[in-house]
Design a protein around this motif. Structure first.
Motif, PDB file in Angstrom:
ATOM      1  N   GLU A   1       0.813  -1.209   0.000  1.00  0.00           N
ATOM      2  CA  GLU A   1       0.000   0.000   0.000  1.00  0.00           C
ATOM      3  C   GLU A   1       0.850   1.264   0.000  1.00  0.00           C
ATOM      4  N   GLY A   2       2.082   1.154   0.458  1.00  0.00           N
ATOM      5  CA  GLY A   2       2.992   2.303   0.478  1.00  0.00           C
ATOM      6  C   GLY A   2       3.334   2.813  -0.915  1.00  0.00           C
ATOM      7  N   LYS A   3       3.076   2.006  -1.945  1.00  0.00           N
ATOM      8  CA  LYS A   3       3.337   2.424  -3.326  1.00  0.00           C
ATOM      9  C   LYS A   3       2.360   3.493  -3.795  1.00  0.00           C
ATOM     10  N   VAL A   4       1.216   3.597  -3.127  1.00  0.00           N
ATOM     11  CA  VAL A   4       0.189   4.569  -3.520  1.00  0.00           C
ATOM     12  C   VAL A   4       0.322   5.786  -2.606  1.00  0.00           C
ATOM     13  N   LYS A   5       0.574   6.924  -3.207  1.00  0.00           N
ATOM     14  CA  LYS A   5       0.727   8.166  -2.442  1.00  0.00           C
ATOM     15  C   LYS A   5      -0.576   8.955  -2.462  1.00  0.00           C
ATOM     16  N   PHE A   6      -0.932   9.495  -1.317  1.00  0.00           N
ATOM     17  CA  PHE A   6      -2.133  10.319  -1.206  1.00  0.00           C
ATOM     18  C   PHE A   6      -1.879  11.654  -1.886  1.00  0.00           C
ATOM     19  N   GLN A   7      -2.755  11.989  -2.853  1.00  0.00           N
ATOM     20  CA  GLN A   7      -2.596  13.219  -3.627  1.00  0.00           C
ATOM     21  C   GLN A   7      -3.664  14.263  -3.279  1.00  0.00           C
ATOM     22  N   GLY A   8      -4.414  14.058  -2.193  1.00  0.00           N
ATOM     23  CA  GLY A   8      -5.399  15.046  -1.774  1.00  0.00           C
ATOM     24  C   GLY A   8      -6.848  14.671  -2.043  1.00  0.00           C
ATOM     25  N   ASP A   9      -7.087  13.590  -2.797  1.00  0.00           N
ATOM     26  CA  ASP A   9      -8.448  13.154  -3.101  1.00  0.00           C
ATOM     27  C   ASP A   9      -8.657  11.761  -2.501  1.00  0.00           C
ATOM     28  N   CYS A  10      -9.409  11.702  -1.397  1.00  0.00           N
ATOM     29  CA  CYS A  10      -9.593  10.428  -0.693  1.00  0.00           C
ATOM     30  C   CYS A  10     -10.298   9.384  -1.546  1.00  0.00           C
ATOM     31  N   GLY A  11     -11.283   9.787  -2.332  1.00  0.00           N
ATOM     32  CA  GLY A  11     -12.005   8.844  -3.179  1.00  0.00           C
ATOM     33  C   GLY A  11     -11.070   8.149  -4.155  1.00  0.00           C
ATOM     34  N   LEU A  12     -10.255   8.934  -4.851  1.00  0.00           N
ATOM     35  CA  LEU A  12      -9.284   8.348  -5.797  1.00  0.00           C
ATOM     36  C   LEU A  12      -8.256   7.489  -5.059  1.00  0.00           C
ATOM     37  N   TYR A  13      -7.841   7.949  -3.901  1.00  0.00           N
ATOM     38  CA  TYR A  13      -6.834   7.231  -3.119  1.00  0.00           C
ATOM     39  C   TYR A  13      -7.311   5.831  -2.724  1.00  0.00           C
ATOM     40  N   VAL A  14      -8.525   5.734  -2.151  1.00  0.00           N
ATOM     41  CA  VAL A  14      -9.002   4.415  -1.719  1.00  0.00           C
ATOM     42  C   VAL A  14      -9.326   3.508  -2.916  1.00  0.00           C
ATOM     43  N   MET A  15      -9.744   4.106  -4.031  1.00  0.00           N
ATOM     44  CA  MET A  15      -9.982   3.277  -5.229  1.00  0.00           C
ATOM     45  C   MET A  15      -8.663   2.719  -5.758  1.00  0.00           C
ATOM     46  N   GLU A  16      -7.610   3.522  -5.717  1.00  0.00           N
ATOM     47  CA  GLU A  16      -6.299   3.048  -6.173  1.00  0.00           C
ATOM     48  C   GLU A  16      -5.777   1.936  -5.265  1.00  0.00           C
ATOM     49  N   LEU A  17      -5.972   2.082  -3.968  1.00  0.00           N
ATOM     50  CA  LEU A  17      -5.559   1.038  -3.024  1.00  0.00           C
ATOM     51  C   LEU A  17      -6.353  -0.247  -3.253  1.00  0.00           C
ATOM     52  N   SER A  18      -7.670  -0.121  -3.420  1.00  0.00           N
ATOM     53  CA  SER A  18      -8.492  -1.315  -3.632  1.00  0.00           C
ATOM     54  C   SER A  18      -8.140  -1.989  -4.955  1.00  0.00           C
ATOM     55  N   LYS A  19      -7.817  -1.203  -5.965  1.00  0.00           N
ATOM     56  CA  LYS A  19      -7.422  -1.756  -7.261  1.00  0.00           C
ATOM     57  C   LYS A  19      -6.096  -2.513  -7.142  1.00  0.00           C
ATOM     58  N   GLY A  20      -5.151  -1.944  -6.410  1.00  0.00           N
ATOM     59  CA  GLY A  20      -3.869  -2.625  -6.194  1.00  0.00           C
ATOM     60  C   GLY A  20      -4.048  -3.968  -5.525  1.00  0.00           C
ATOM     61  N   LYS A  21      -4.922  -4.031  -4.529  1.00  0.00           N
ATOM     62  CA  LYS A  21      -5.193  -5.292  -3.831  1.00  0.00           C
ATOM     63  C   LYS A  21      -5.844  -6.311  -4.768  1.00  0.00           C
ATOM     64  N   ALA A  22      -6.844  -5.857  -5.530  1.00  0.00           N
ATOM     65  CA  ALA A  22      -7.557  -6.768  -6.433  1.00  0.00           C
ATOM     66  C   ALA A  22      -6.629  -7.288  -7.541  1.00  0.00           C
ATOM     67  N   LEU A  23      -5.834  -6.403  -8.135  1.00  0.00           N
ATOM     68  CA  LEU A  23      -4.902  -6.830  -9.202  1.00  0.00           C
ATOM     69  C   LEU A  23      -3.856  -7.796  -8.667  1.00  0.00           C
ATOM     70  N   ASN A  24      -3.401  -7.567  -7.439  1.00  0.00           N
ATOM     71  CA  ASN A  24      -2.432  -8.463  -6.821  1.00  0.00           C
ATOM     72  C   ASN A  24      -2.997  -9.872  -6.703  1.00  0.00           C
ATOM     73  N   VAL A  25      -4.260  -9.980  -6.310  1.00  0.00           N
ATOM     74  CA  VAL A  25      -4.895 -11.294  -6.169  1.00  0.00           C
ATOM     75  C   VAL A  25      -5.166 -11.901  -7.546  1.00  0.00           C
ATOM     76  N   CYS A  26      -5.448 -11.071  -8.553  1.00  0.00           N
ATOM     77  CA  CYS A  26      -5.641 -11.571  -9.934  1.00  0.00           C
ATOM     78  C   CYS A  26      -4.465 -12.442 -10.370  1.00  0.00           C
ATOM     79  N   GLU A  27      -3.266 -12.028  -9.991  1.00  0.00           N
ATOM     80  CA  GLU A  27      -2.059 -12.756 -10.372  1.00  0.00           C
ATOM     81  C   GLU A  27      -1.974 -14.132  -9.714  1.00  0.00           C
ATOM     82  N   LYS A  28      -2.765 -14.361  -8.679  1.00  0.00           N
ATOM     83  CA  LYS A  28      -2.685 -15.605  -7.911  1.00  0.00           C
ATOM     84  C   LYS A  28      -3.755 -16.625  -8.295  1.00  0.00           C
ATOM     85  N   VAL A  29      -4.725 -16.228  -9.129  1.00  0.00           N
ATOM     86  CA  VAL A  29      -5.831 -17.135  -9.441  1.00  0.00           C
ATOM     87  C   VAL A  29      -5.710 -17.687 -10.853  1.00  0.00           C
TER      88      VAL A  29
END
Length: 191
Positions: free
Chosen positions: A32-60
């Motif tokens: 999660e440290g790869k994603v830097k907060f740029q001032g927009d919480c909505g975009l920030y949490v979507m980027e974090l959730s996308k990183g988590k989902a894509l990471n799991v994509c690689e495992k299935v």
């Protein structure tokens, strides 16, 4: 098609069980440290959730619907994630005392068969009553606050701190069920 929750959160698992009977959990090890907060919480949490989902994509290997989610507390221009220690948790709760803060959850749903991705975020405002230092210390000693954004869980003893809520309660717990339900339906998941 398999449904996979990309989270180690016990709270998210319990909430997802309210709308889906059969799903798997594959814990994301996205940094999660790869994603830097740029001032927009909505975009920030979507980027974090996308990183988590894509990471799991690689495992299935099987065609799957992957659900990634991330939740943060936002107060006074700062993102309050999970505290590093009890001292930081105390400081967070002291700052939230008597104030209104925002809780943001980002959701990313990936259909690995079609490579279709849907994202959204949910925002809820929470007002805390004035809480004493003793109440904060008692709460920190009583609950595991180190695994919770903003150092509290609305579903545990911290419920007594909450004076008012504007928005989705389940968002504050960590998985906005209403929004998730309708996104899954859009993705063709029969619930």
């Amino acid at each position: 098609m398999d449904i996979i929750l990309a989270s180690a959160s016990q709270r998210r698992k319990e909430l997802l069980k309210k709308i889906i009977d059969d799903f798997q959990i594959i814990v994301s090890d996205f940094n999660e440290g790869k994603v830097k907060f740029q001032g927009d919480c909505g975009l920030y949490v979507m980027e974090l959730s996308k990183g988590k989902a894509l990471n799991v994509c690689e495992k299935v290997r099987n065609p799957s619907i992957i659900i990634g989610c991330d939740t943060v507390v936002y107060f006074n221009g700062k993102v309050l994630g999970k505290p590093n220690d009890k001292k930081e948790a105390f400081k967070m709760l002291k700052n939230l005392s008597g104030n209104i803060h925002s809780v943001y959850s980002g959701i990313t749903i990936i259909n690995t068969a079609s490579n279709k991705i849907k994202q959204c975020y949910v925002h809820t405002e929470v007002k805390f009553s004035n809480i004493t230092e003793r109440q904060i210390t008692t709460y920190i000693d009583r609950e595991n606050v180190l695994d919770k954004a903003g150092a509290y869980g609305i579903q545990d003893y911290a419920a007594v701190f909450v004076e008012e809520i504007q928005g989705c309660y389940y968002n504050v717990v960590g998985l906005p069920l209403n929004k998730l339900y309708f996104i899954l339906k859009e993705m063709g998941v029969n619930l």
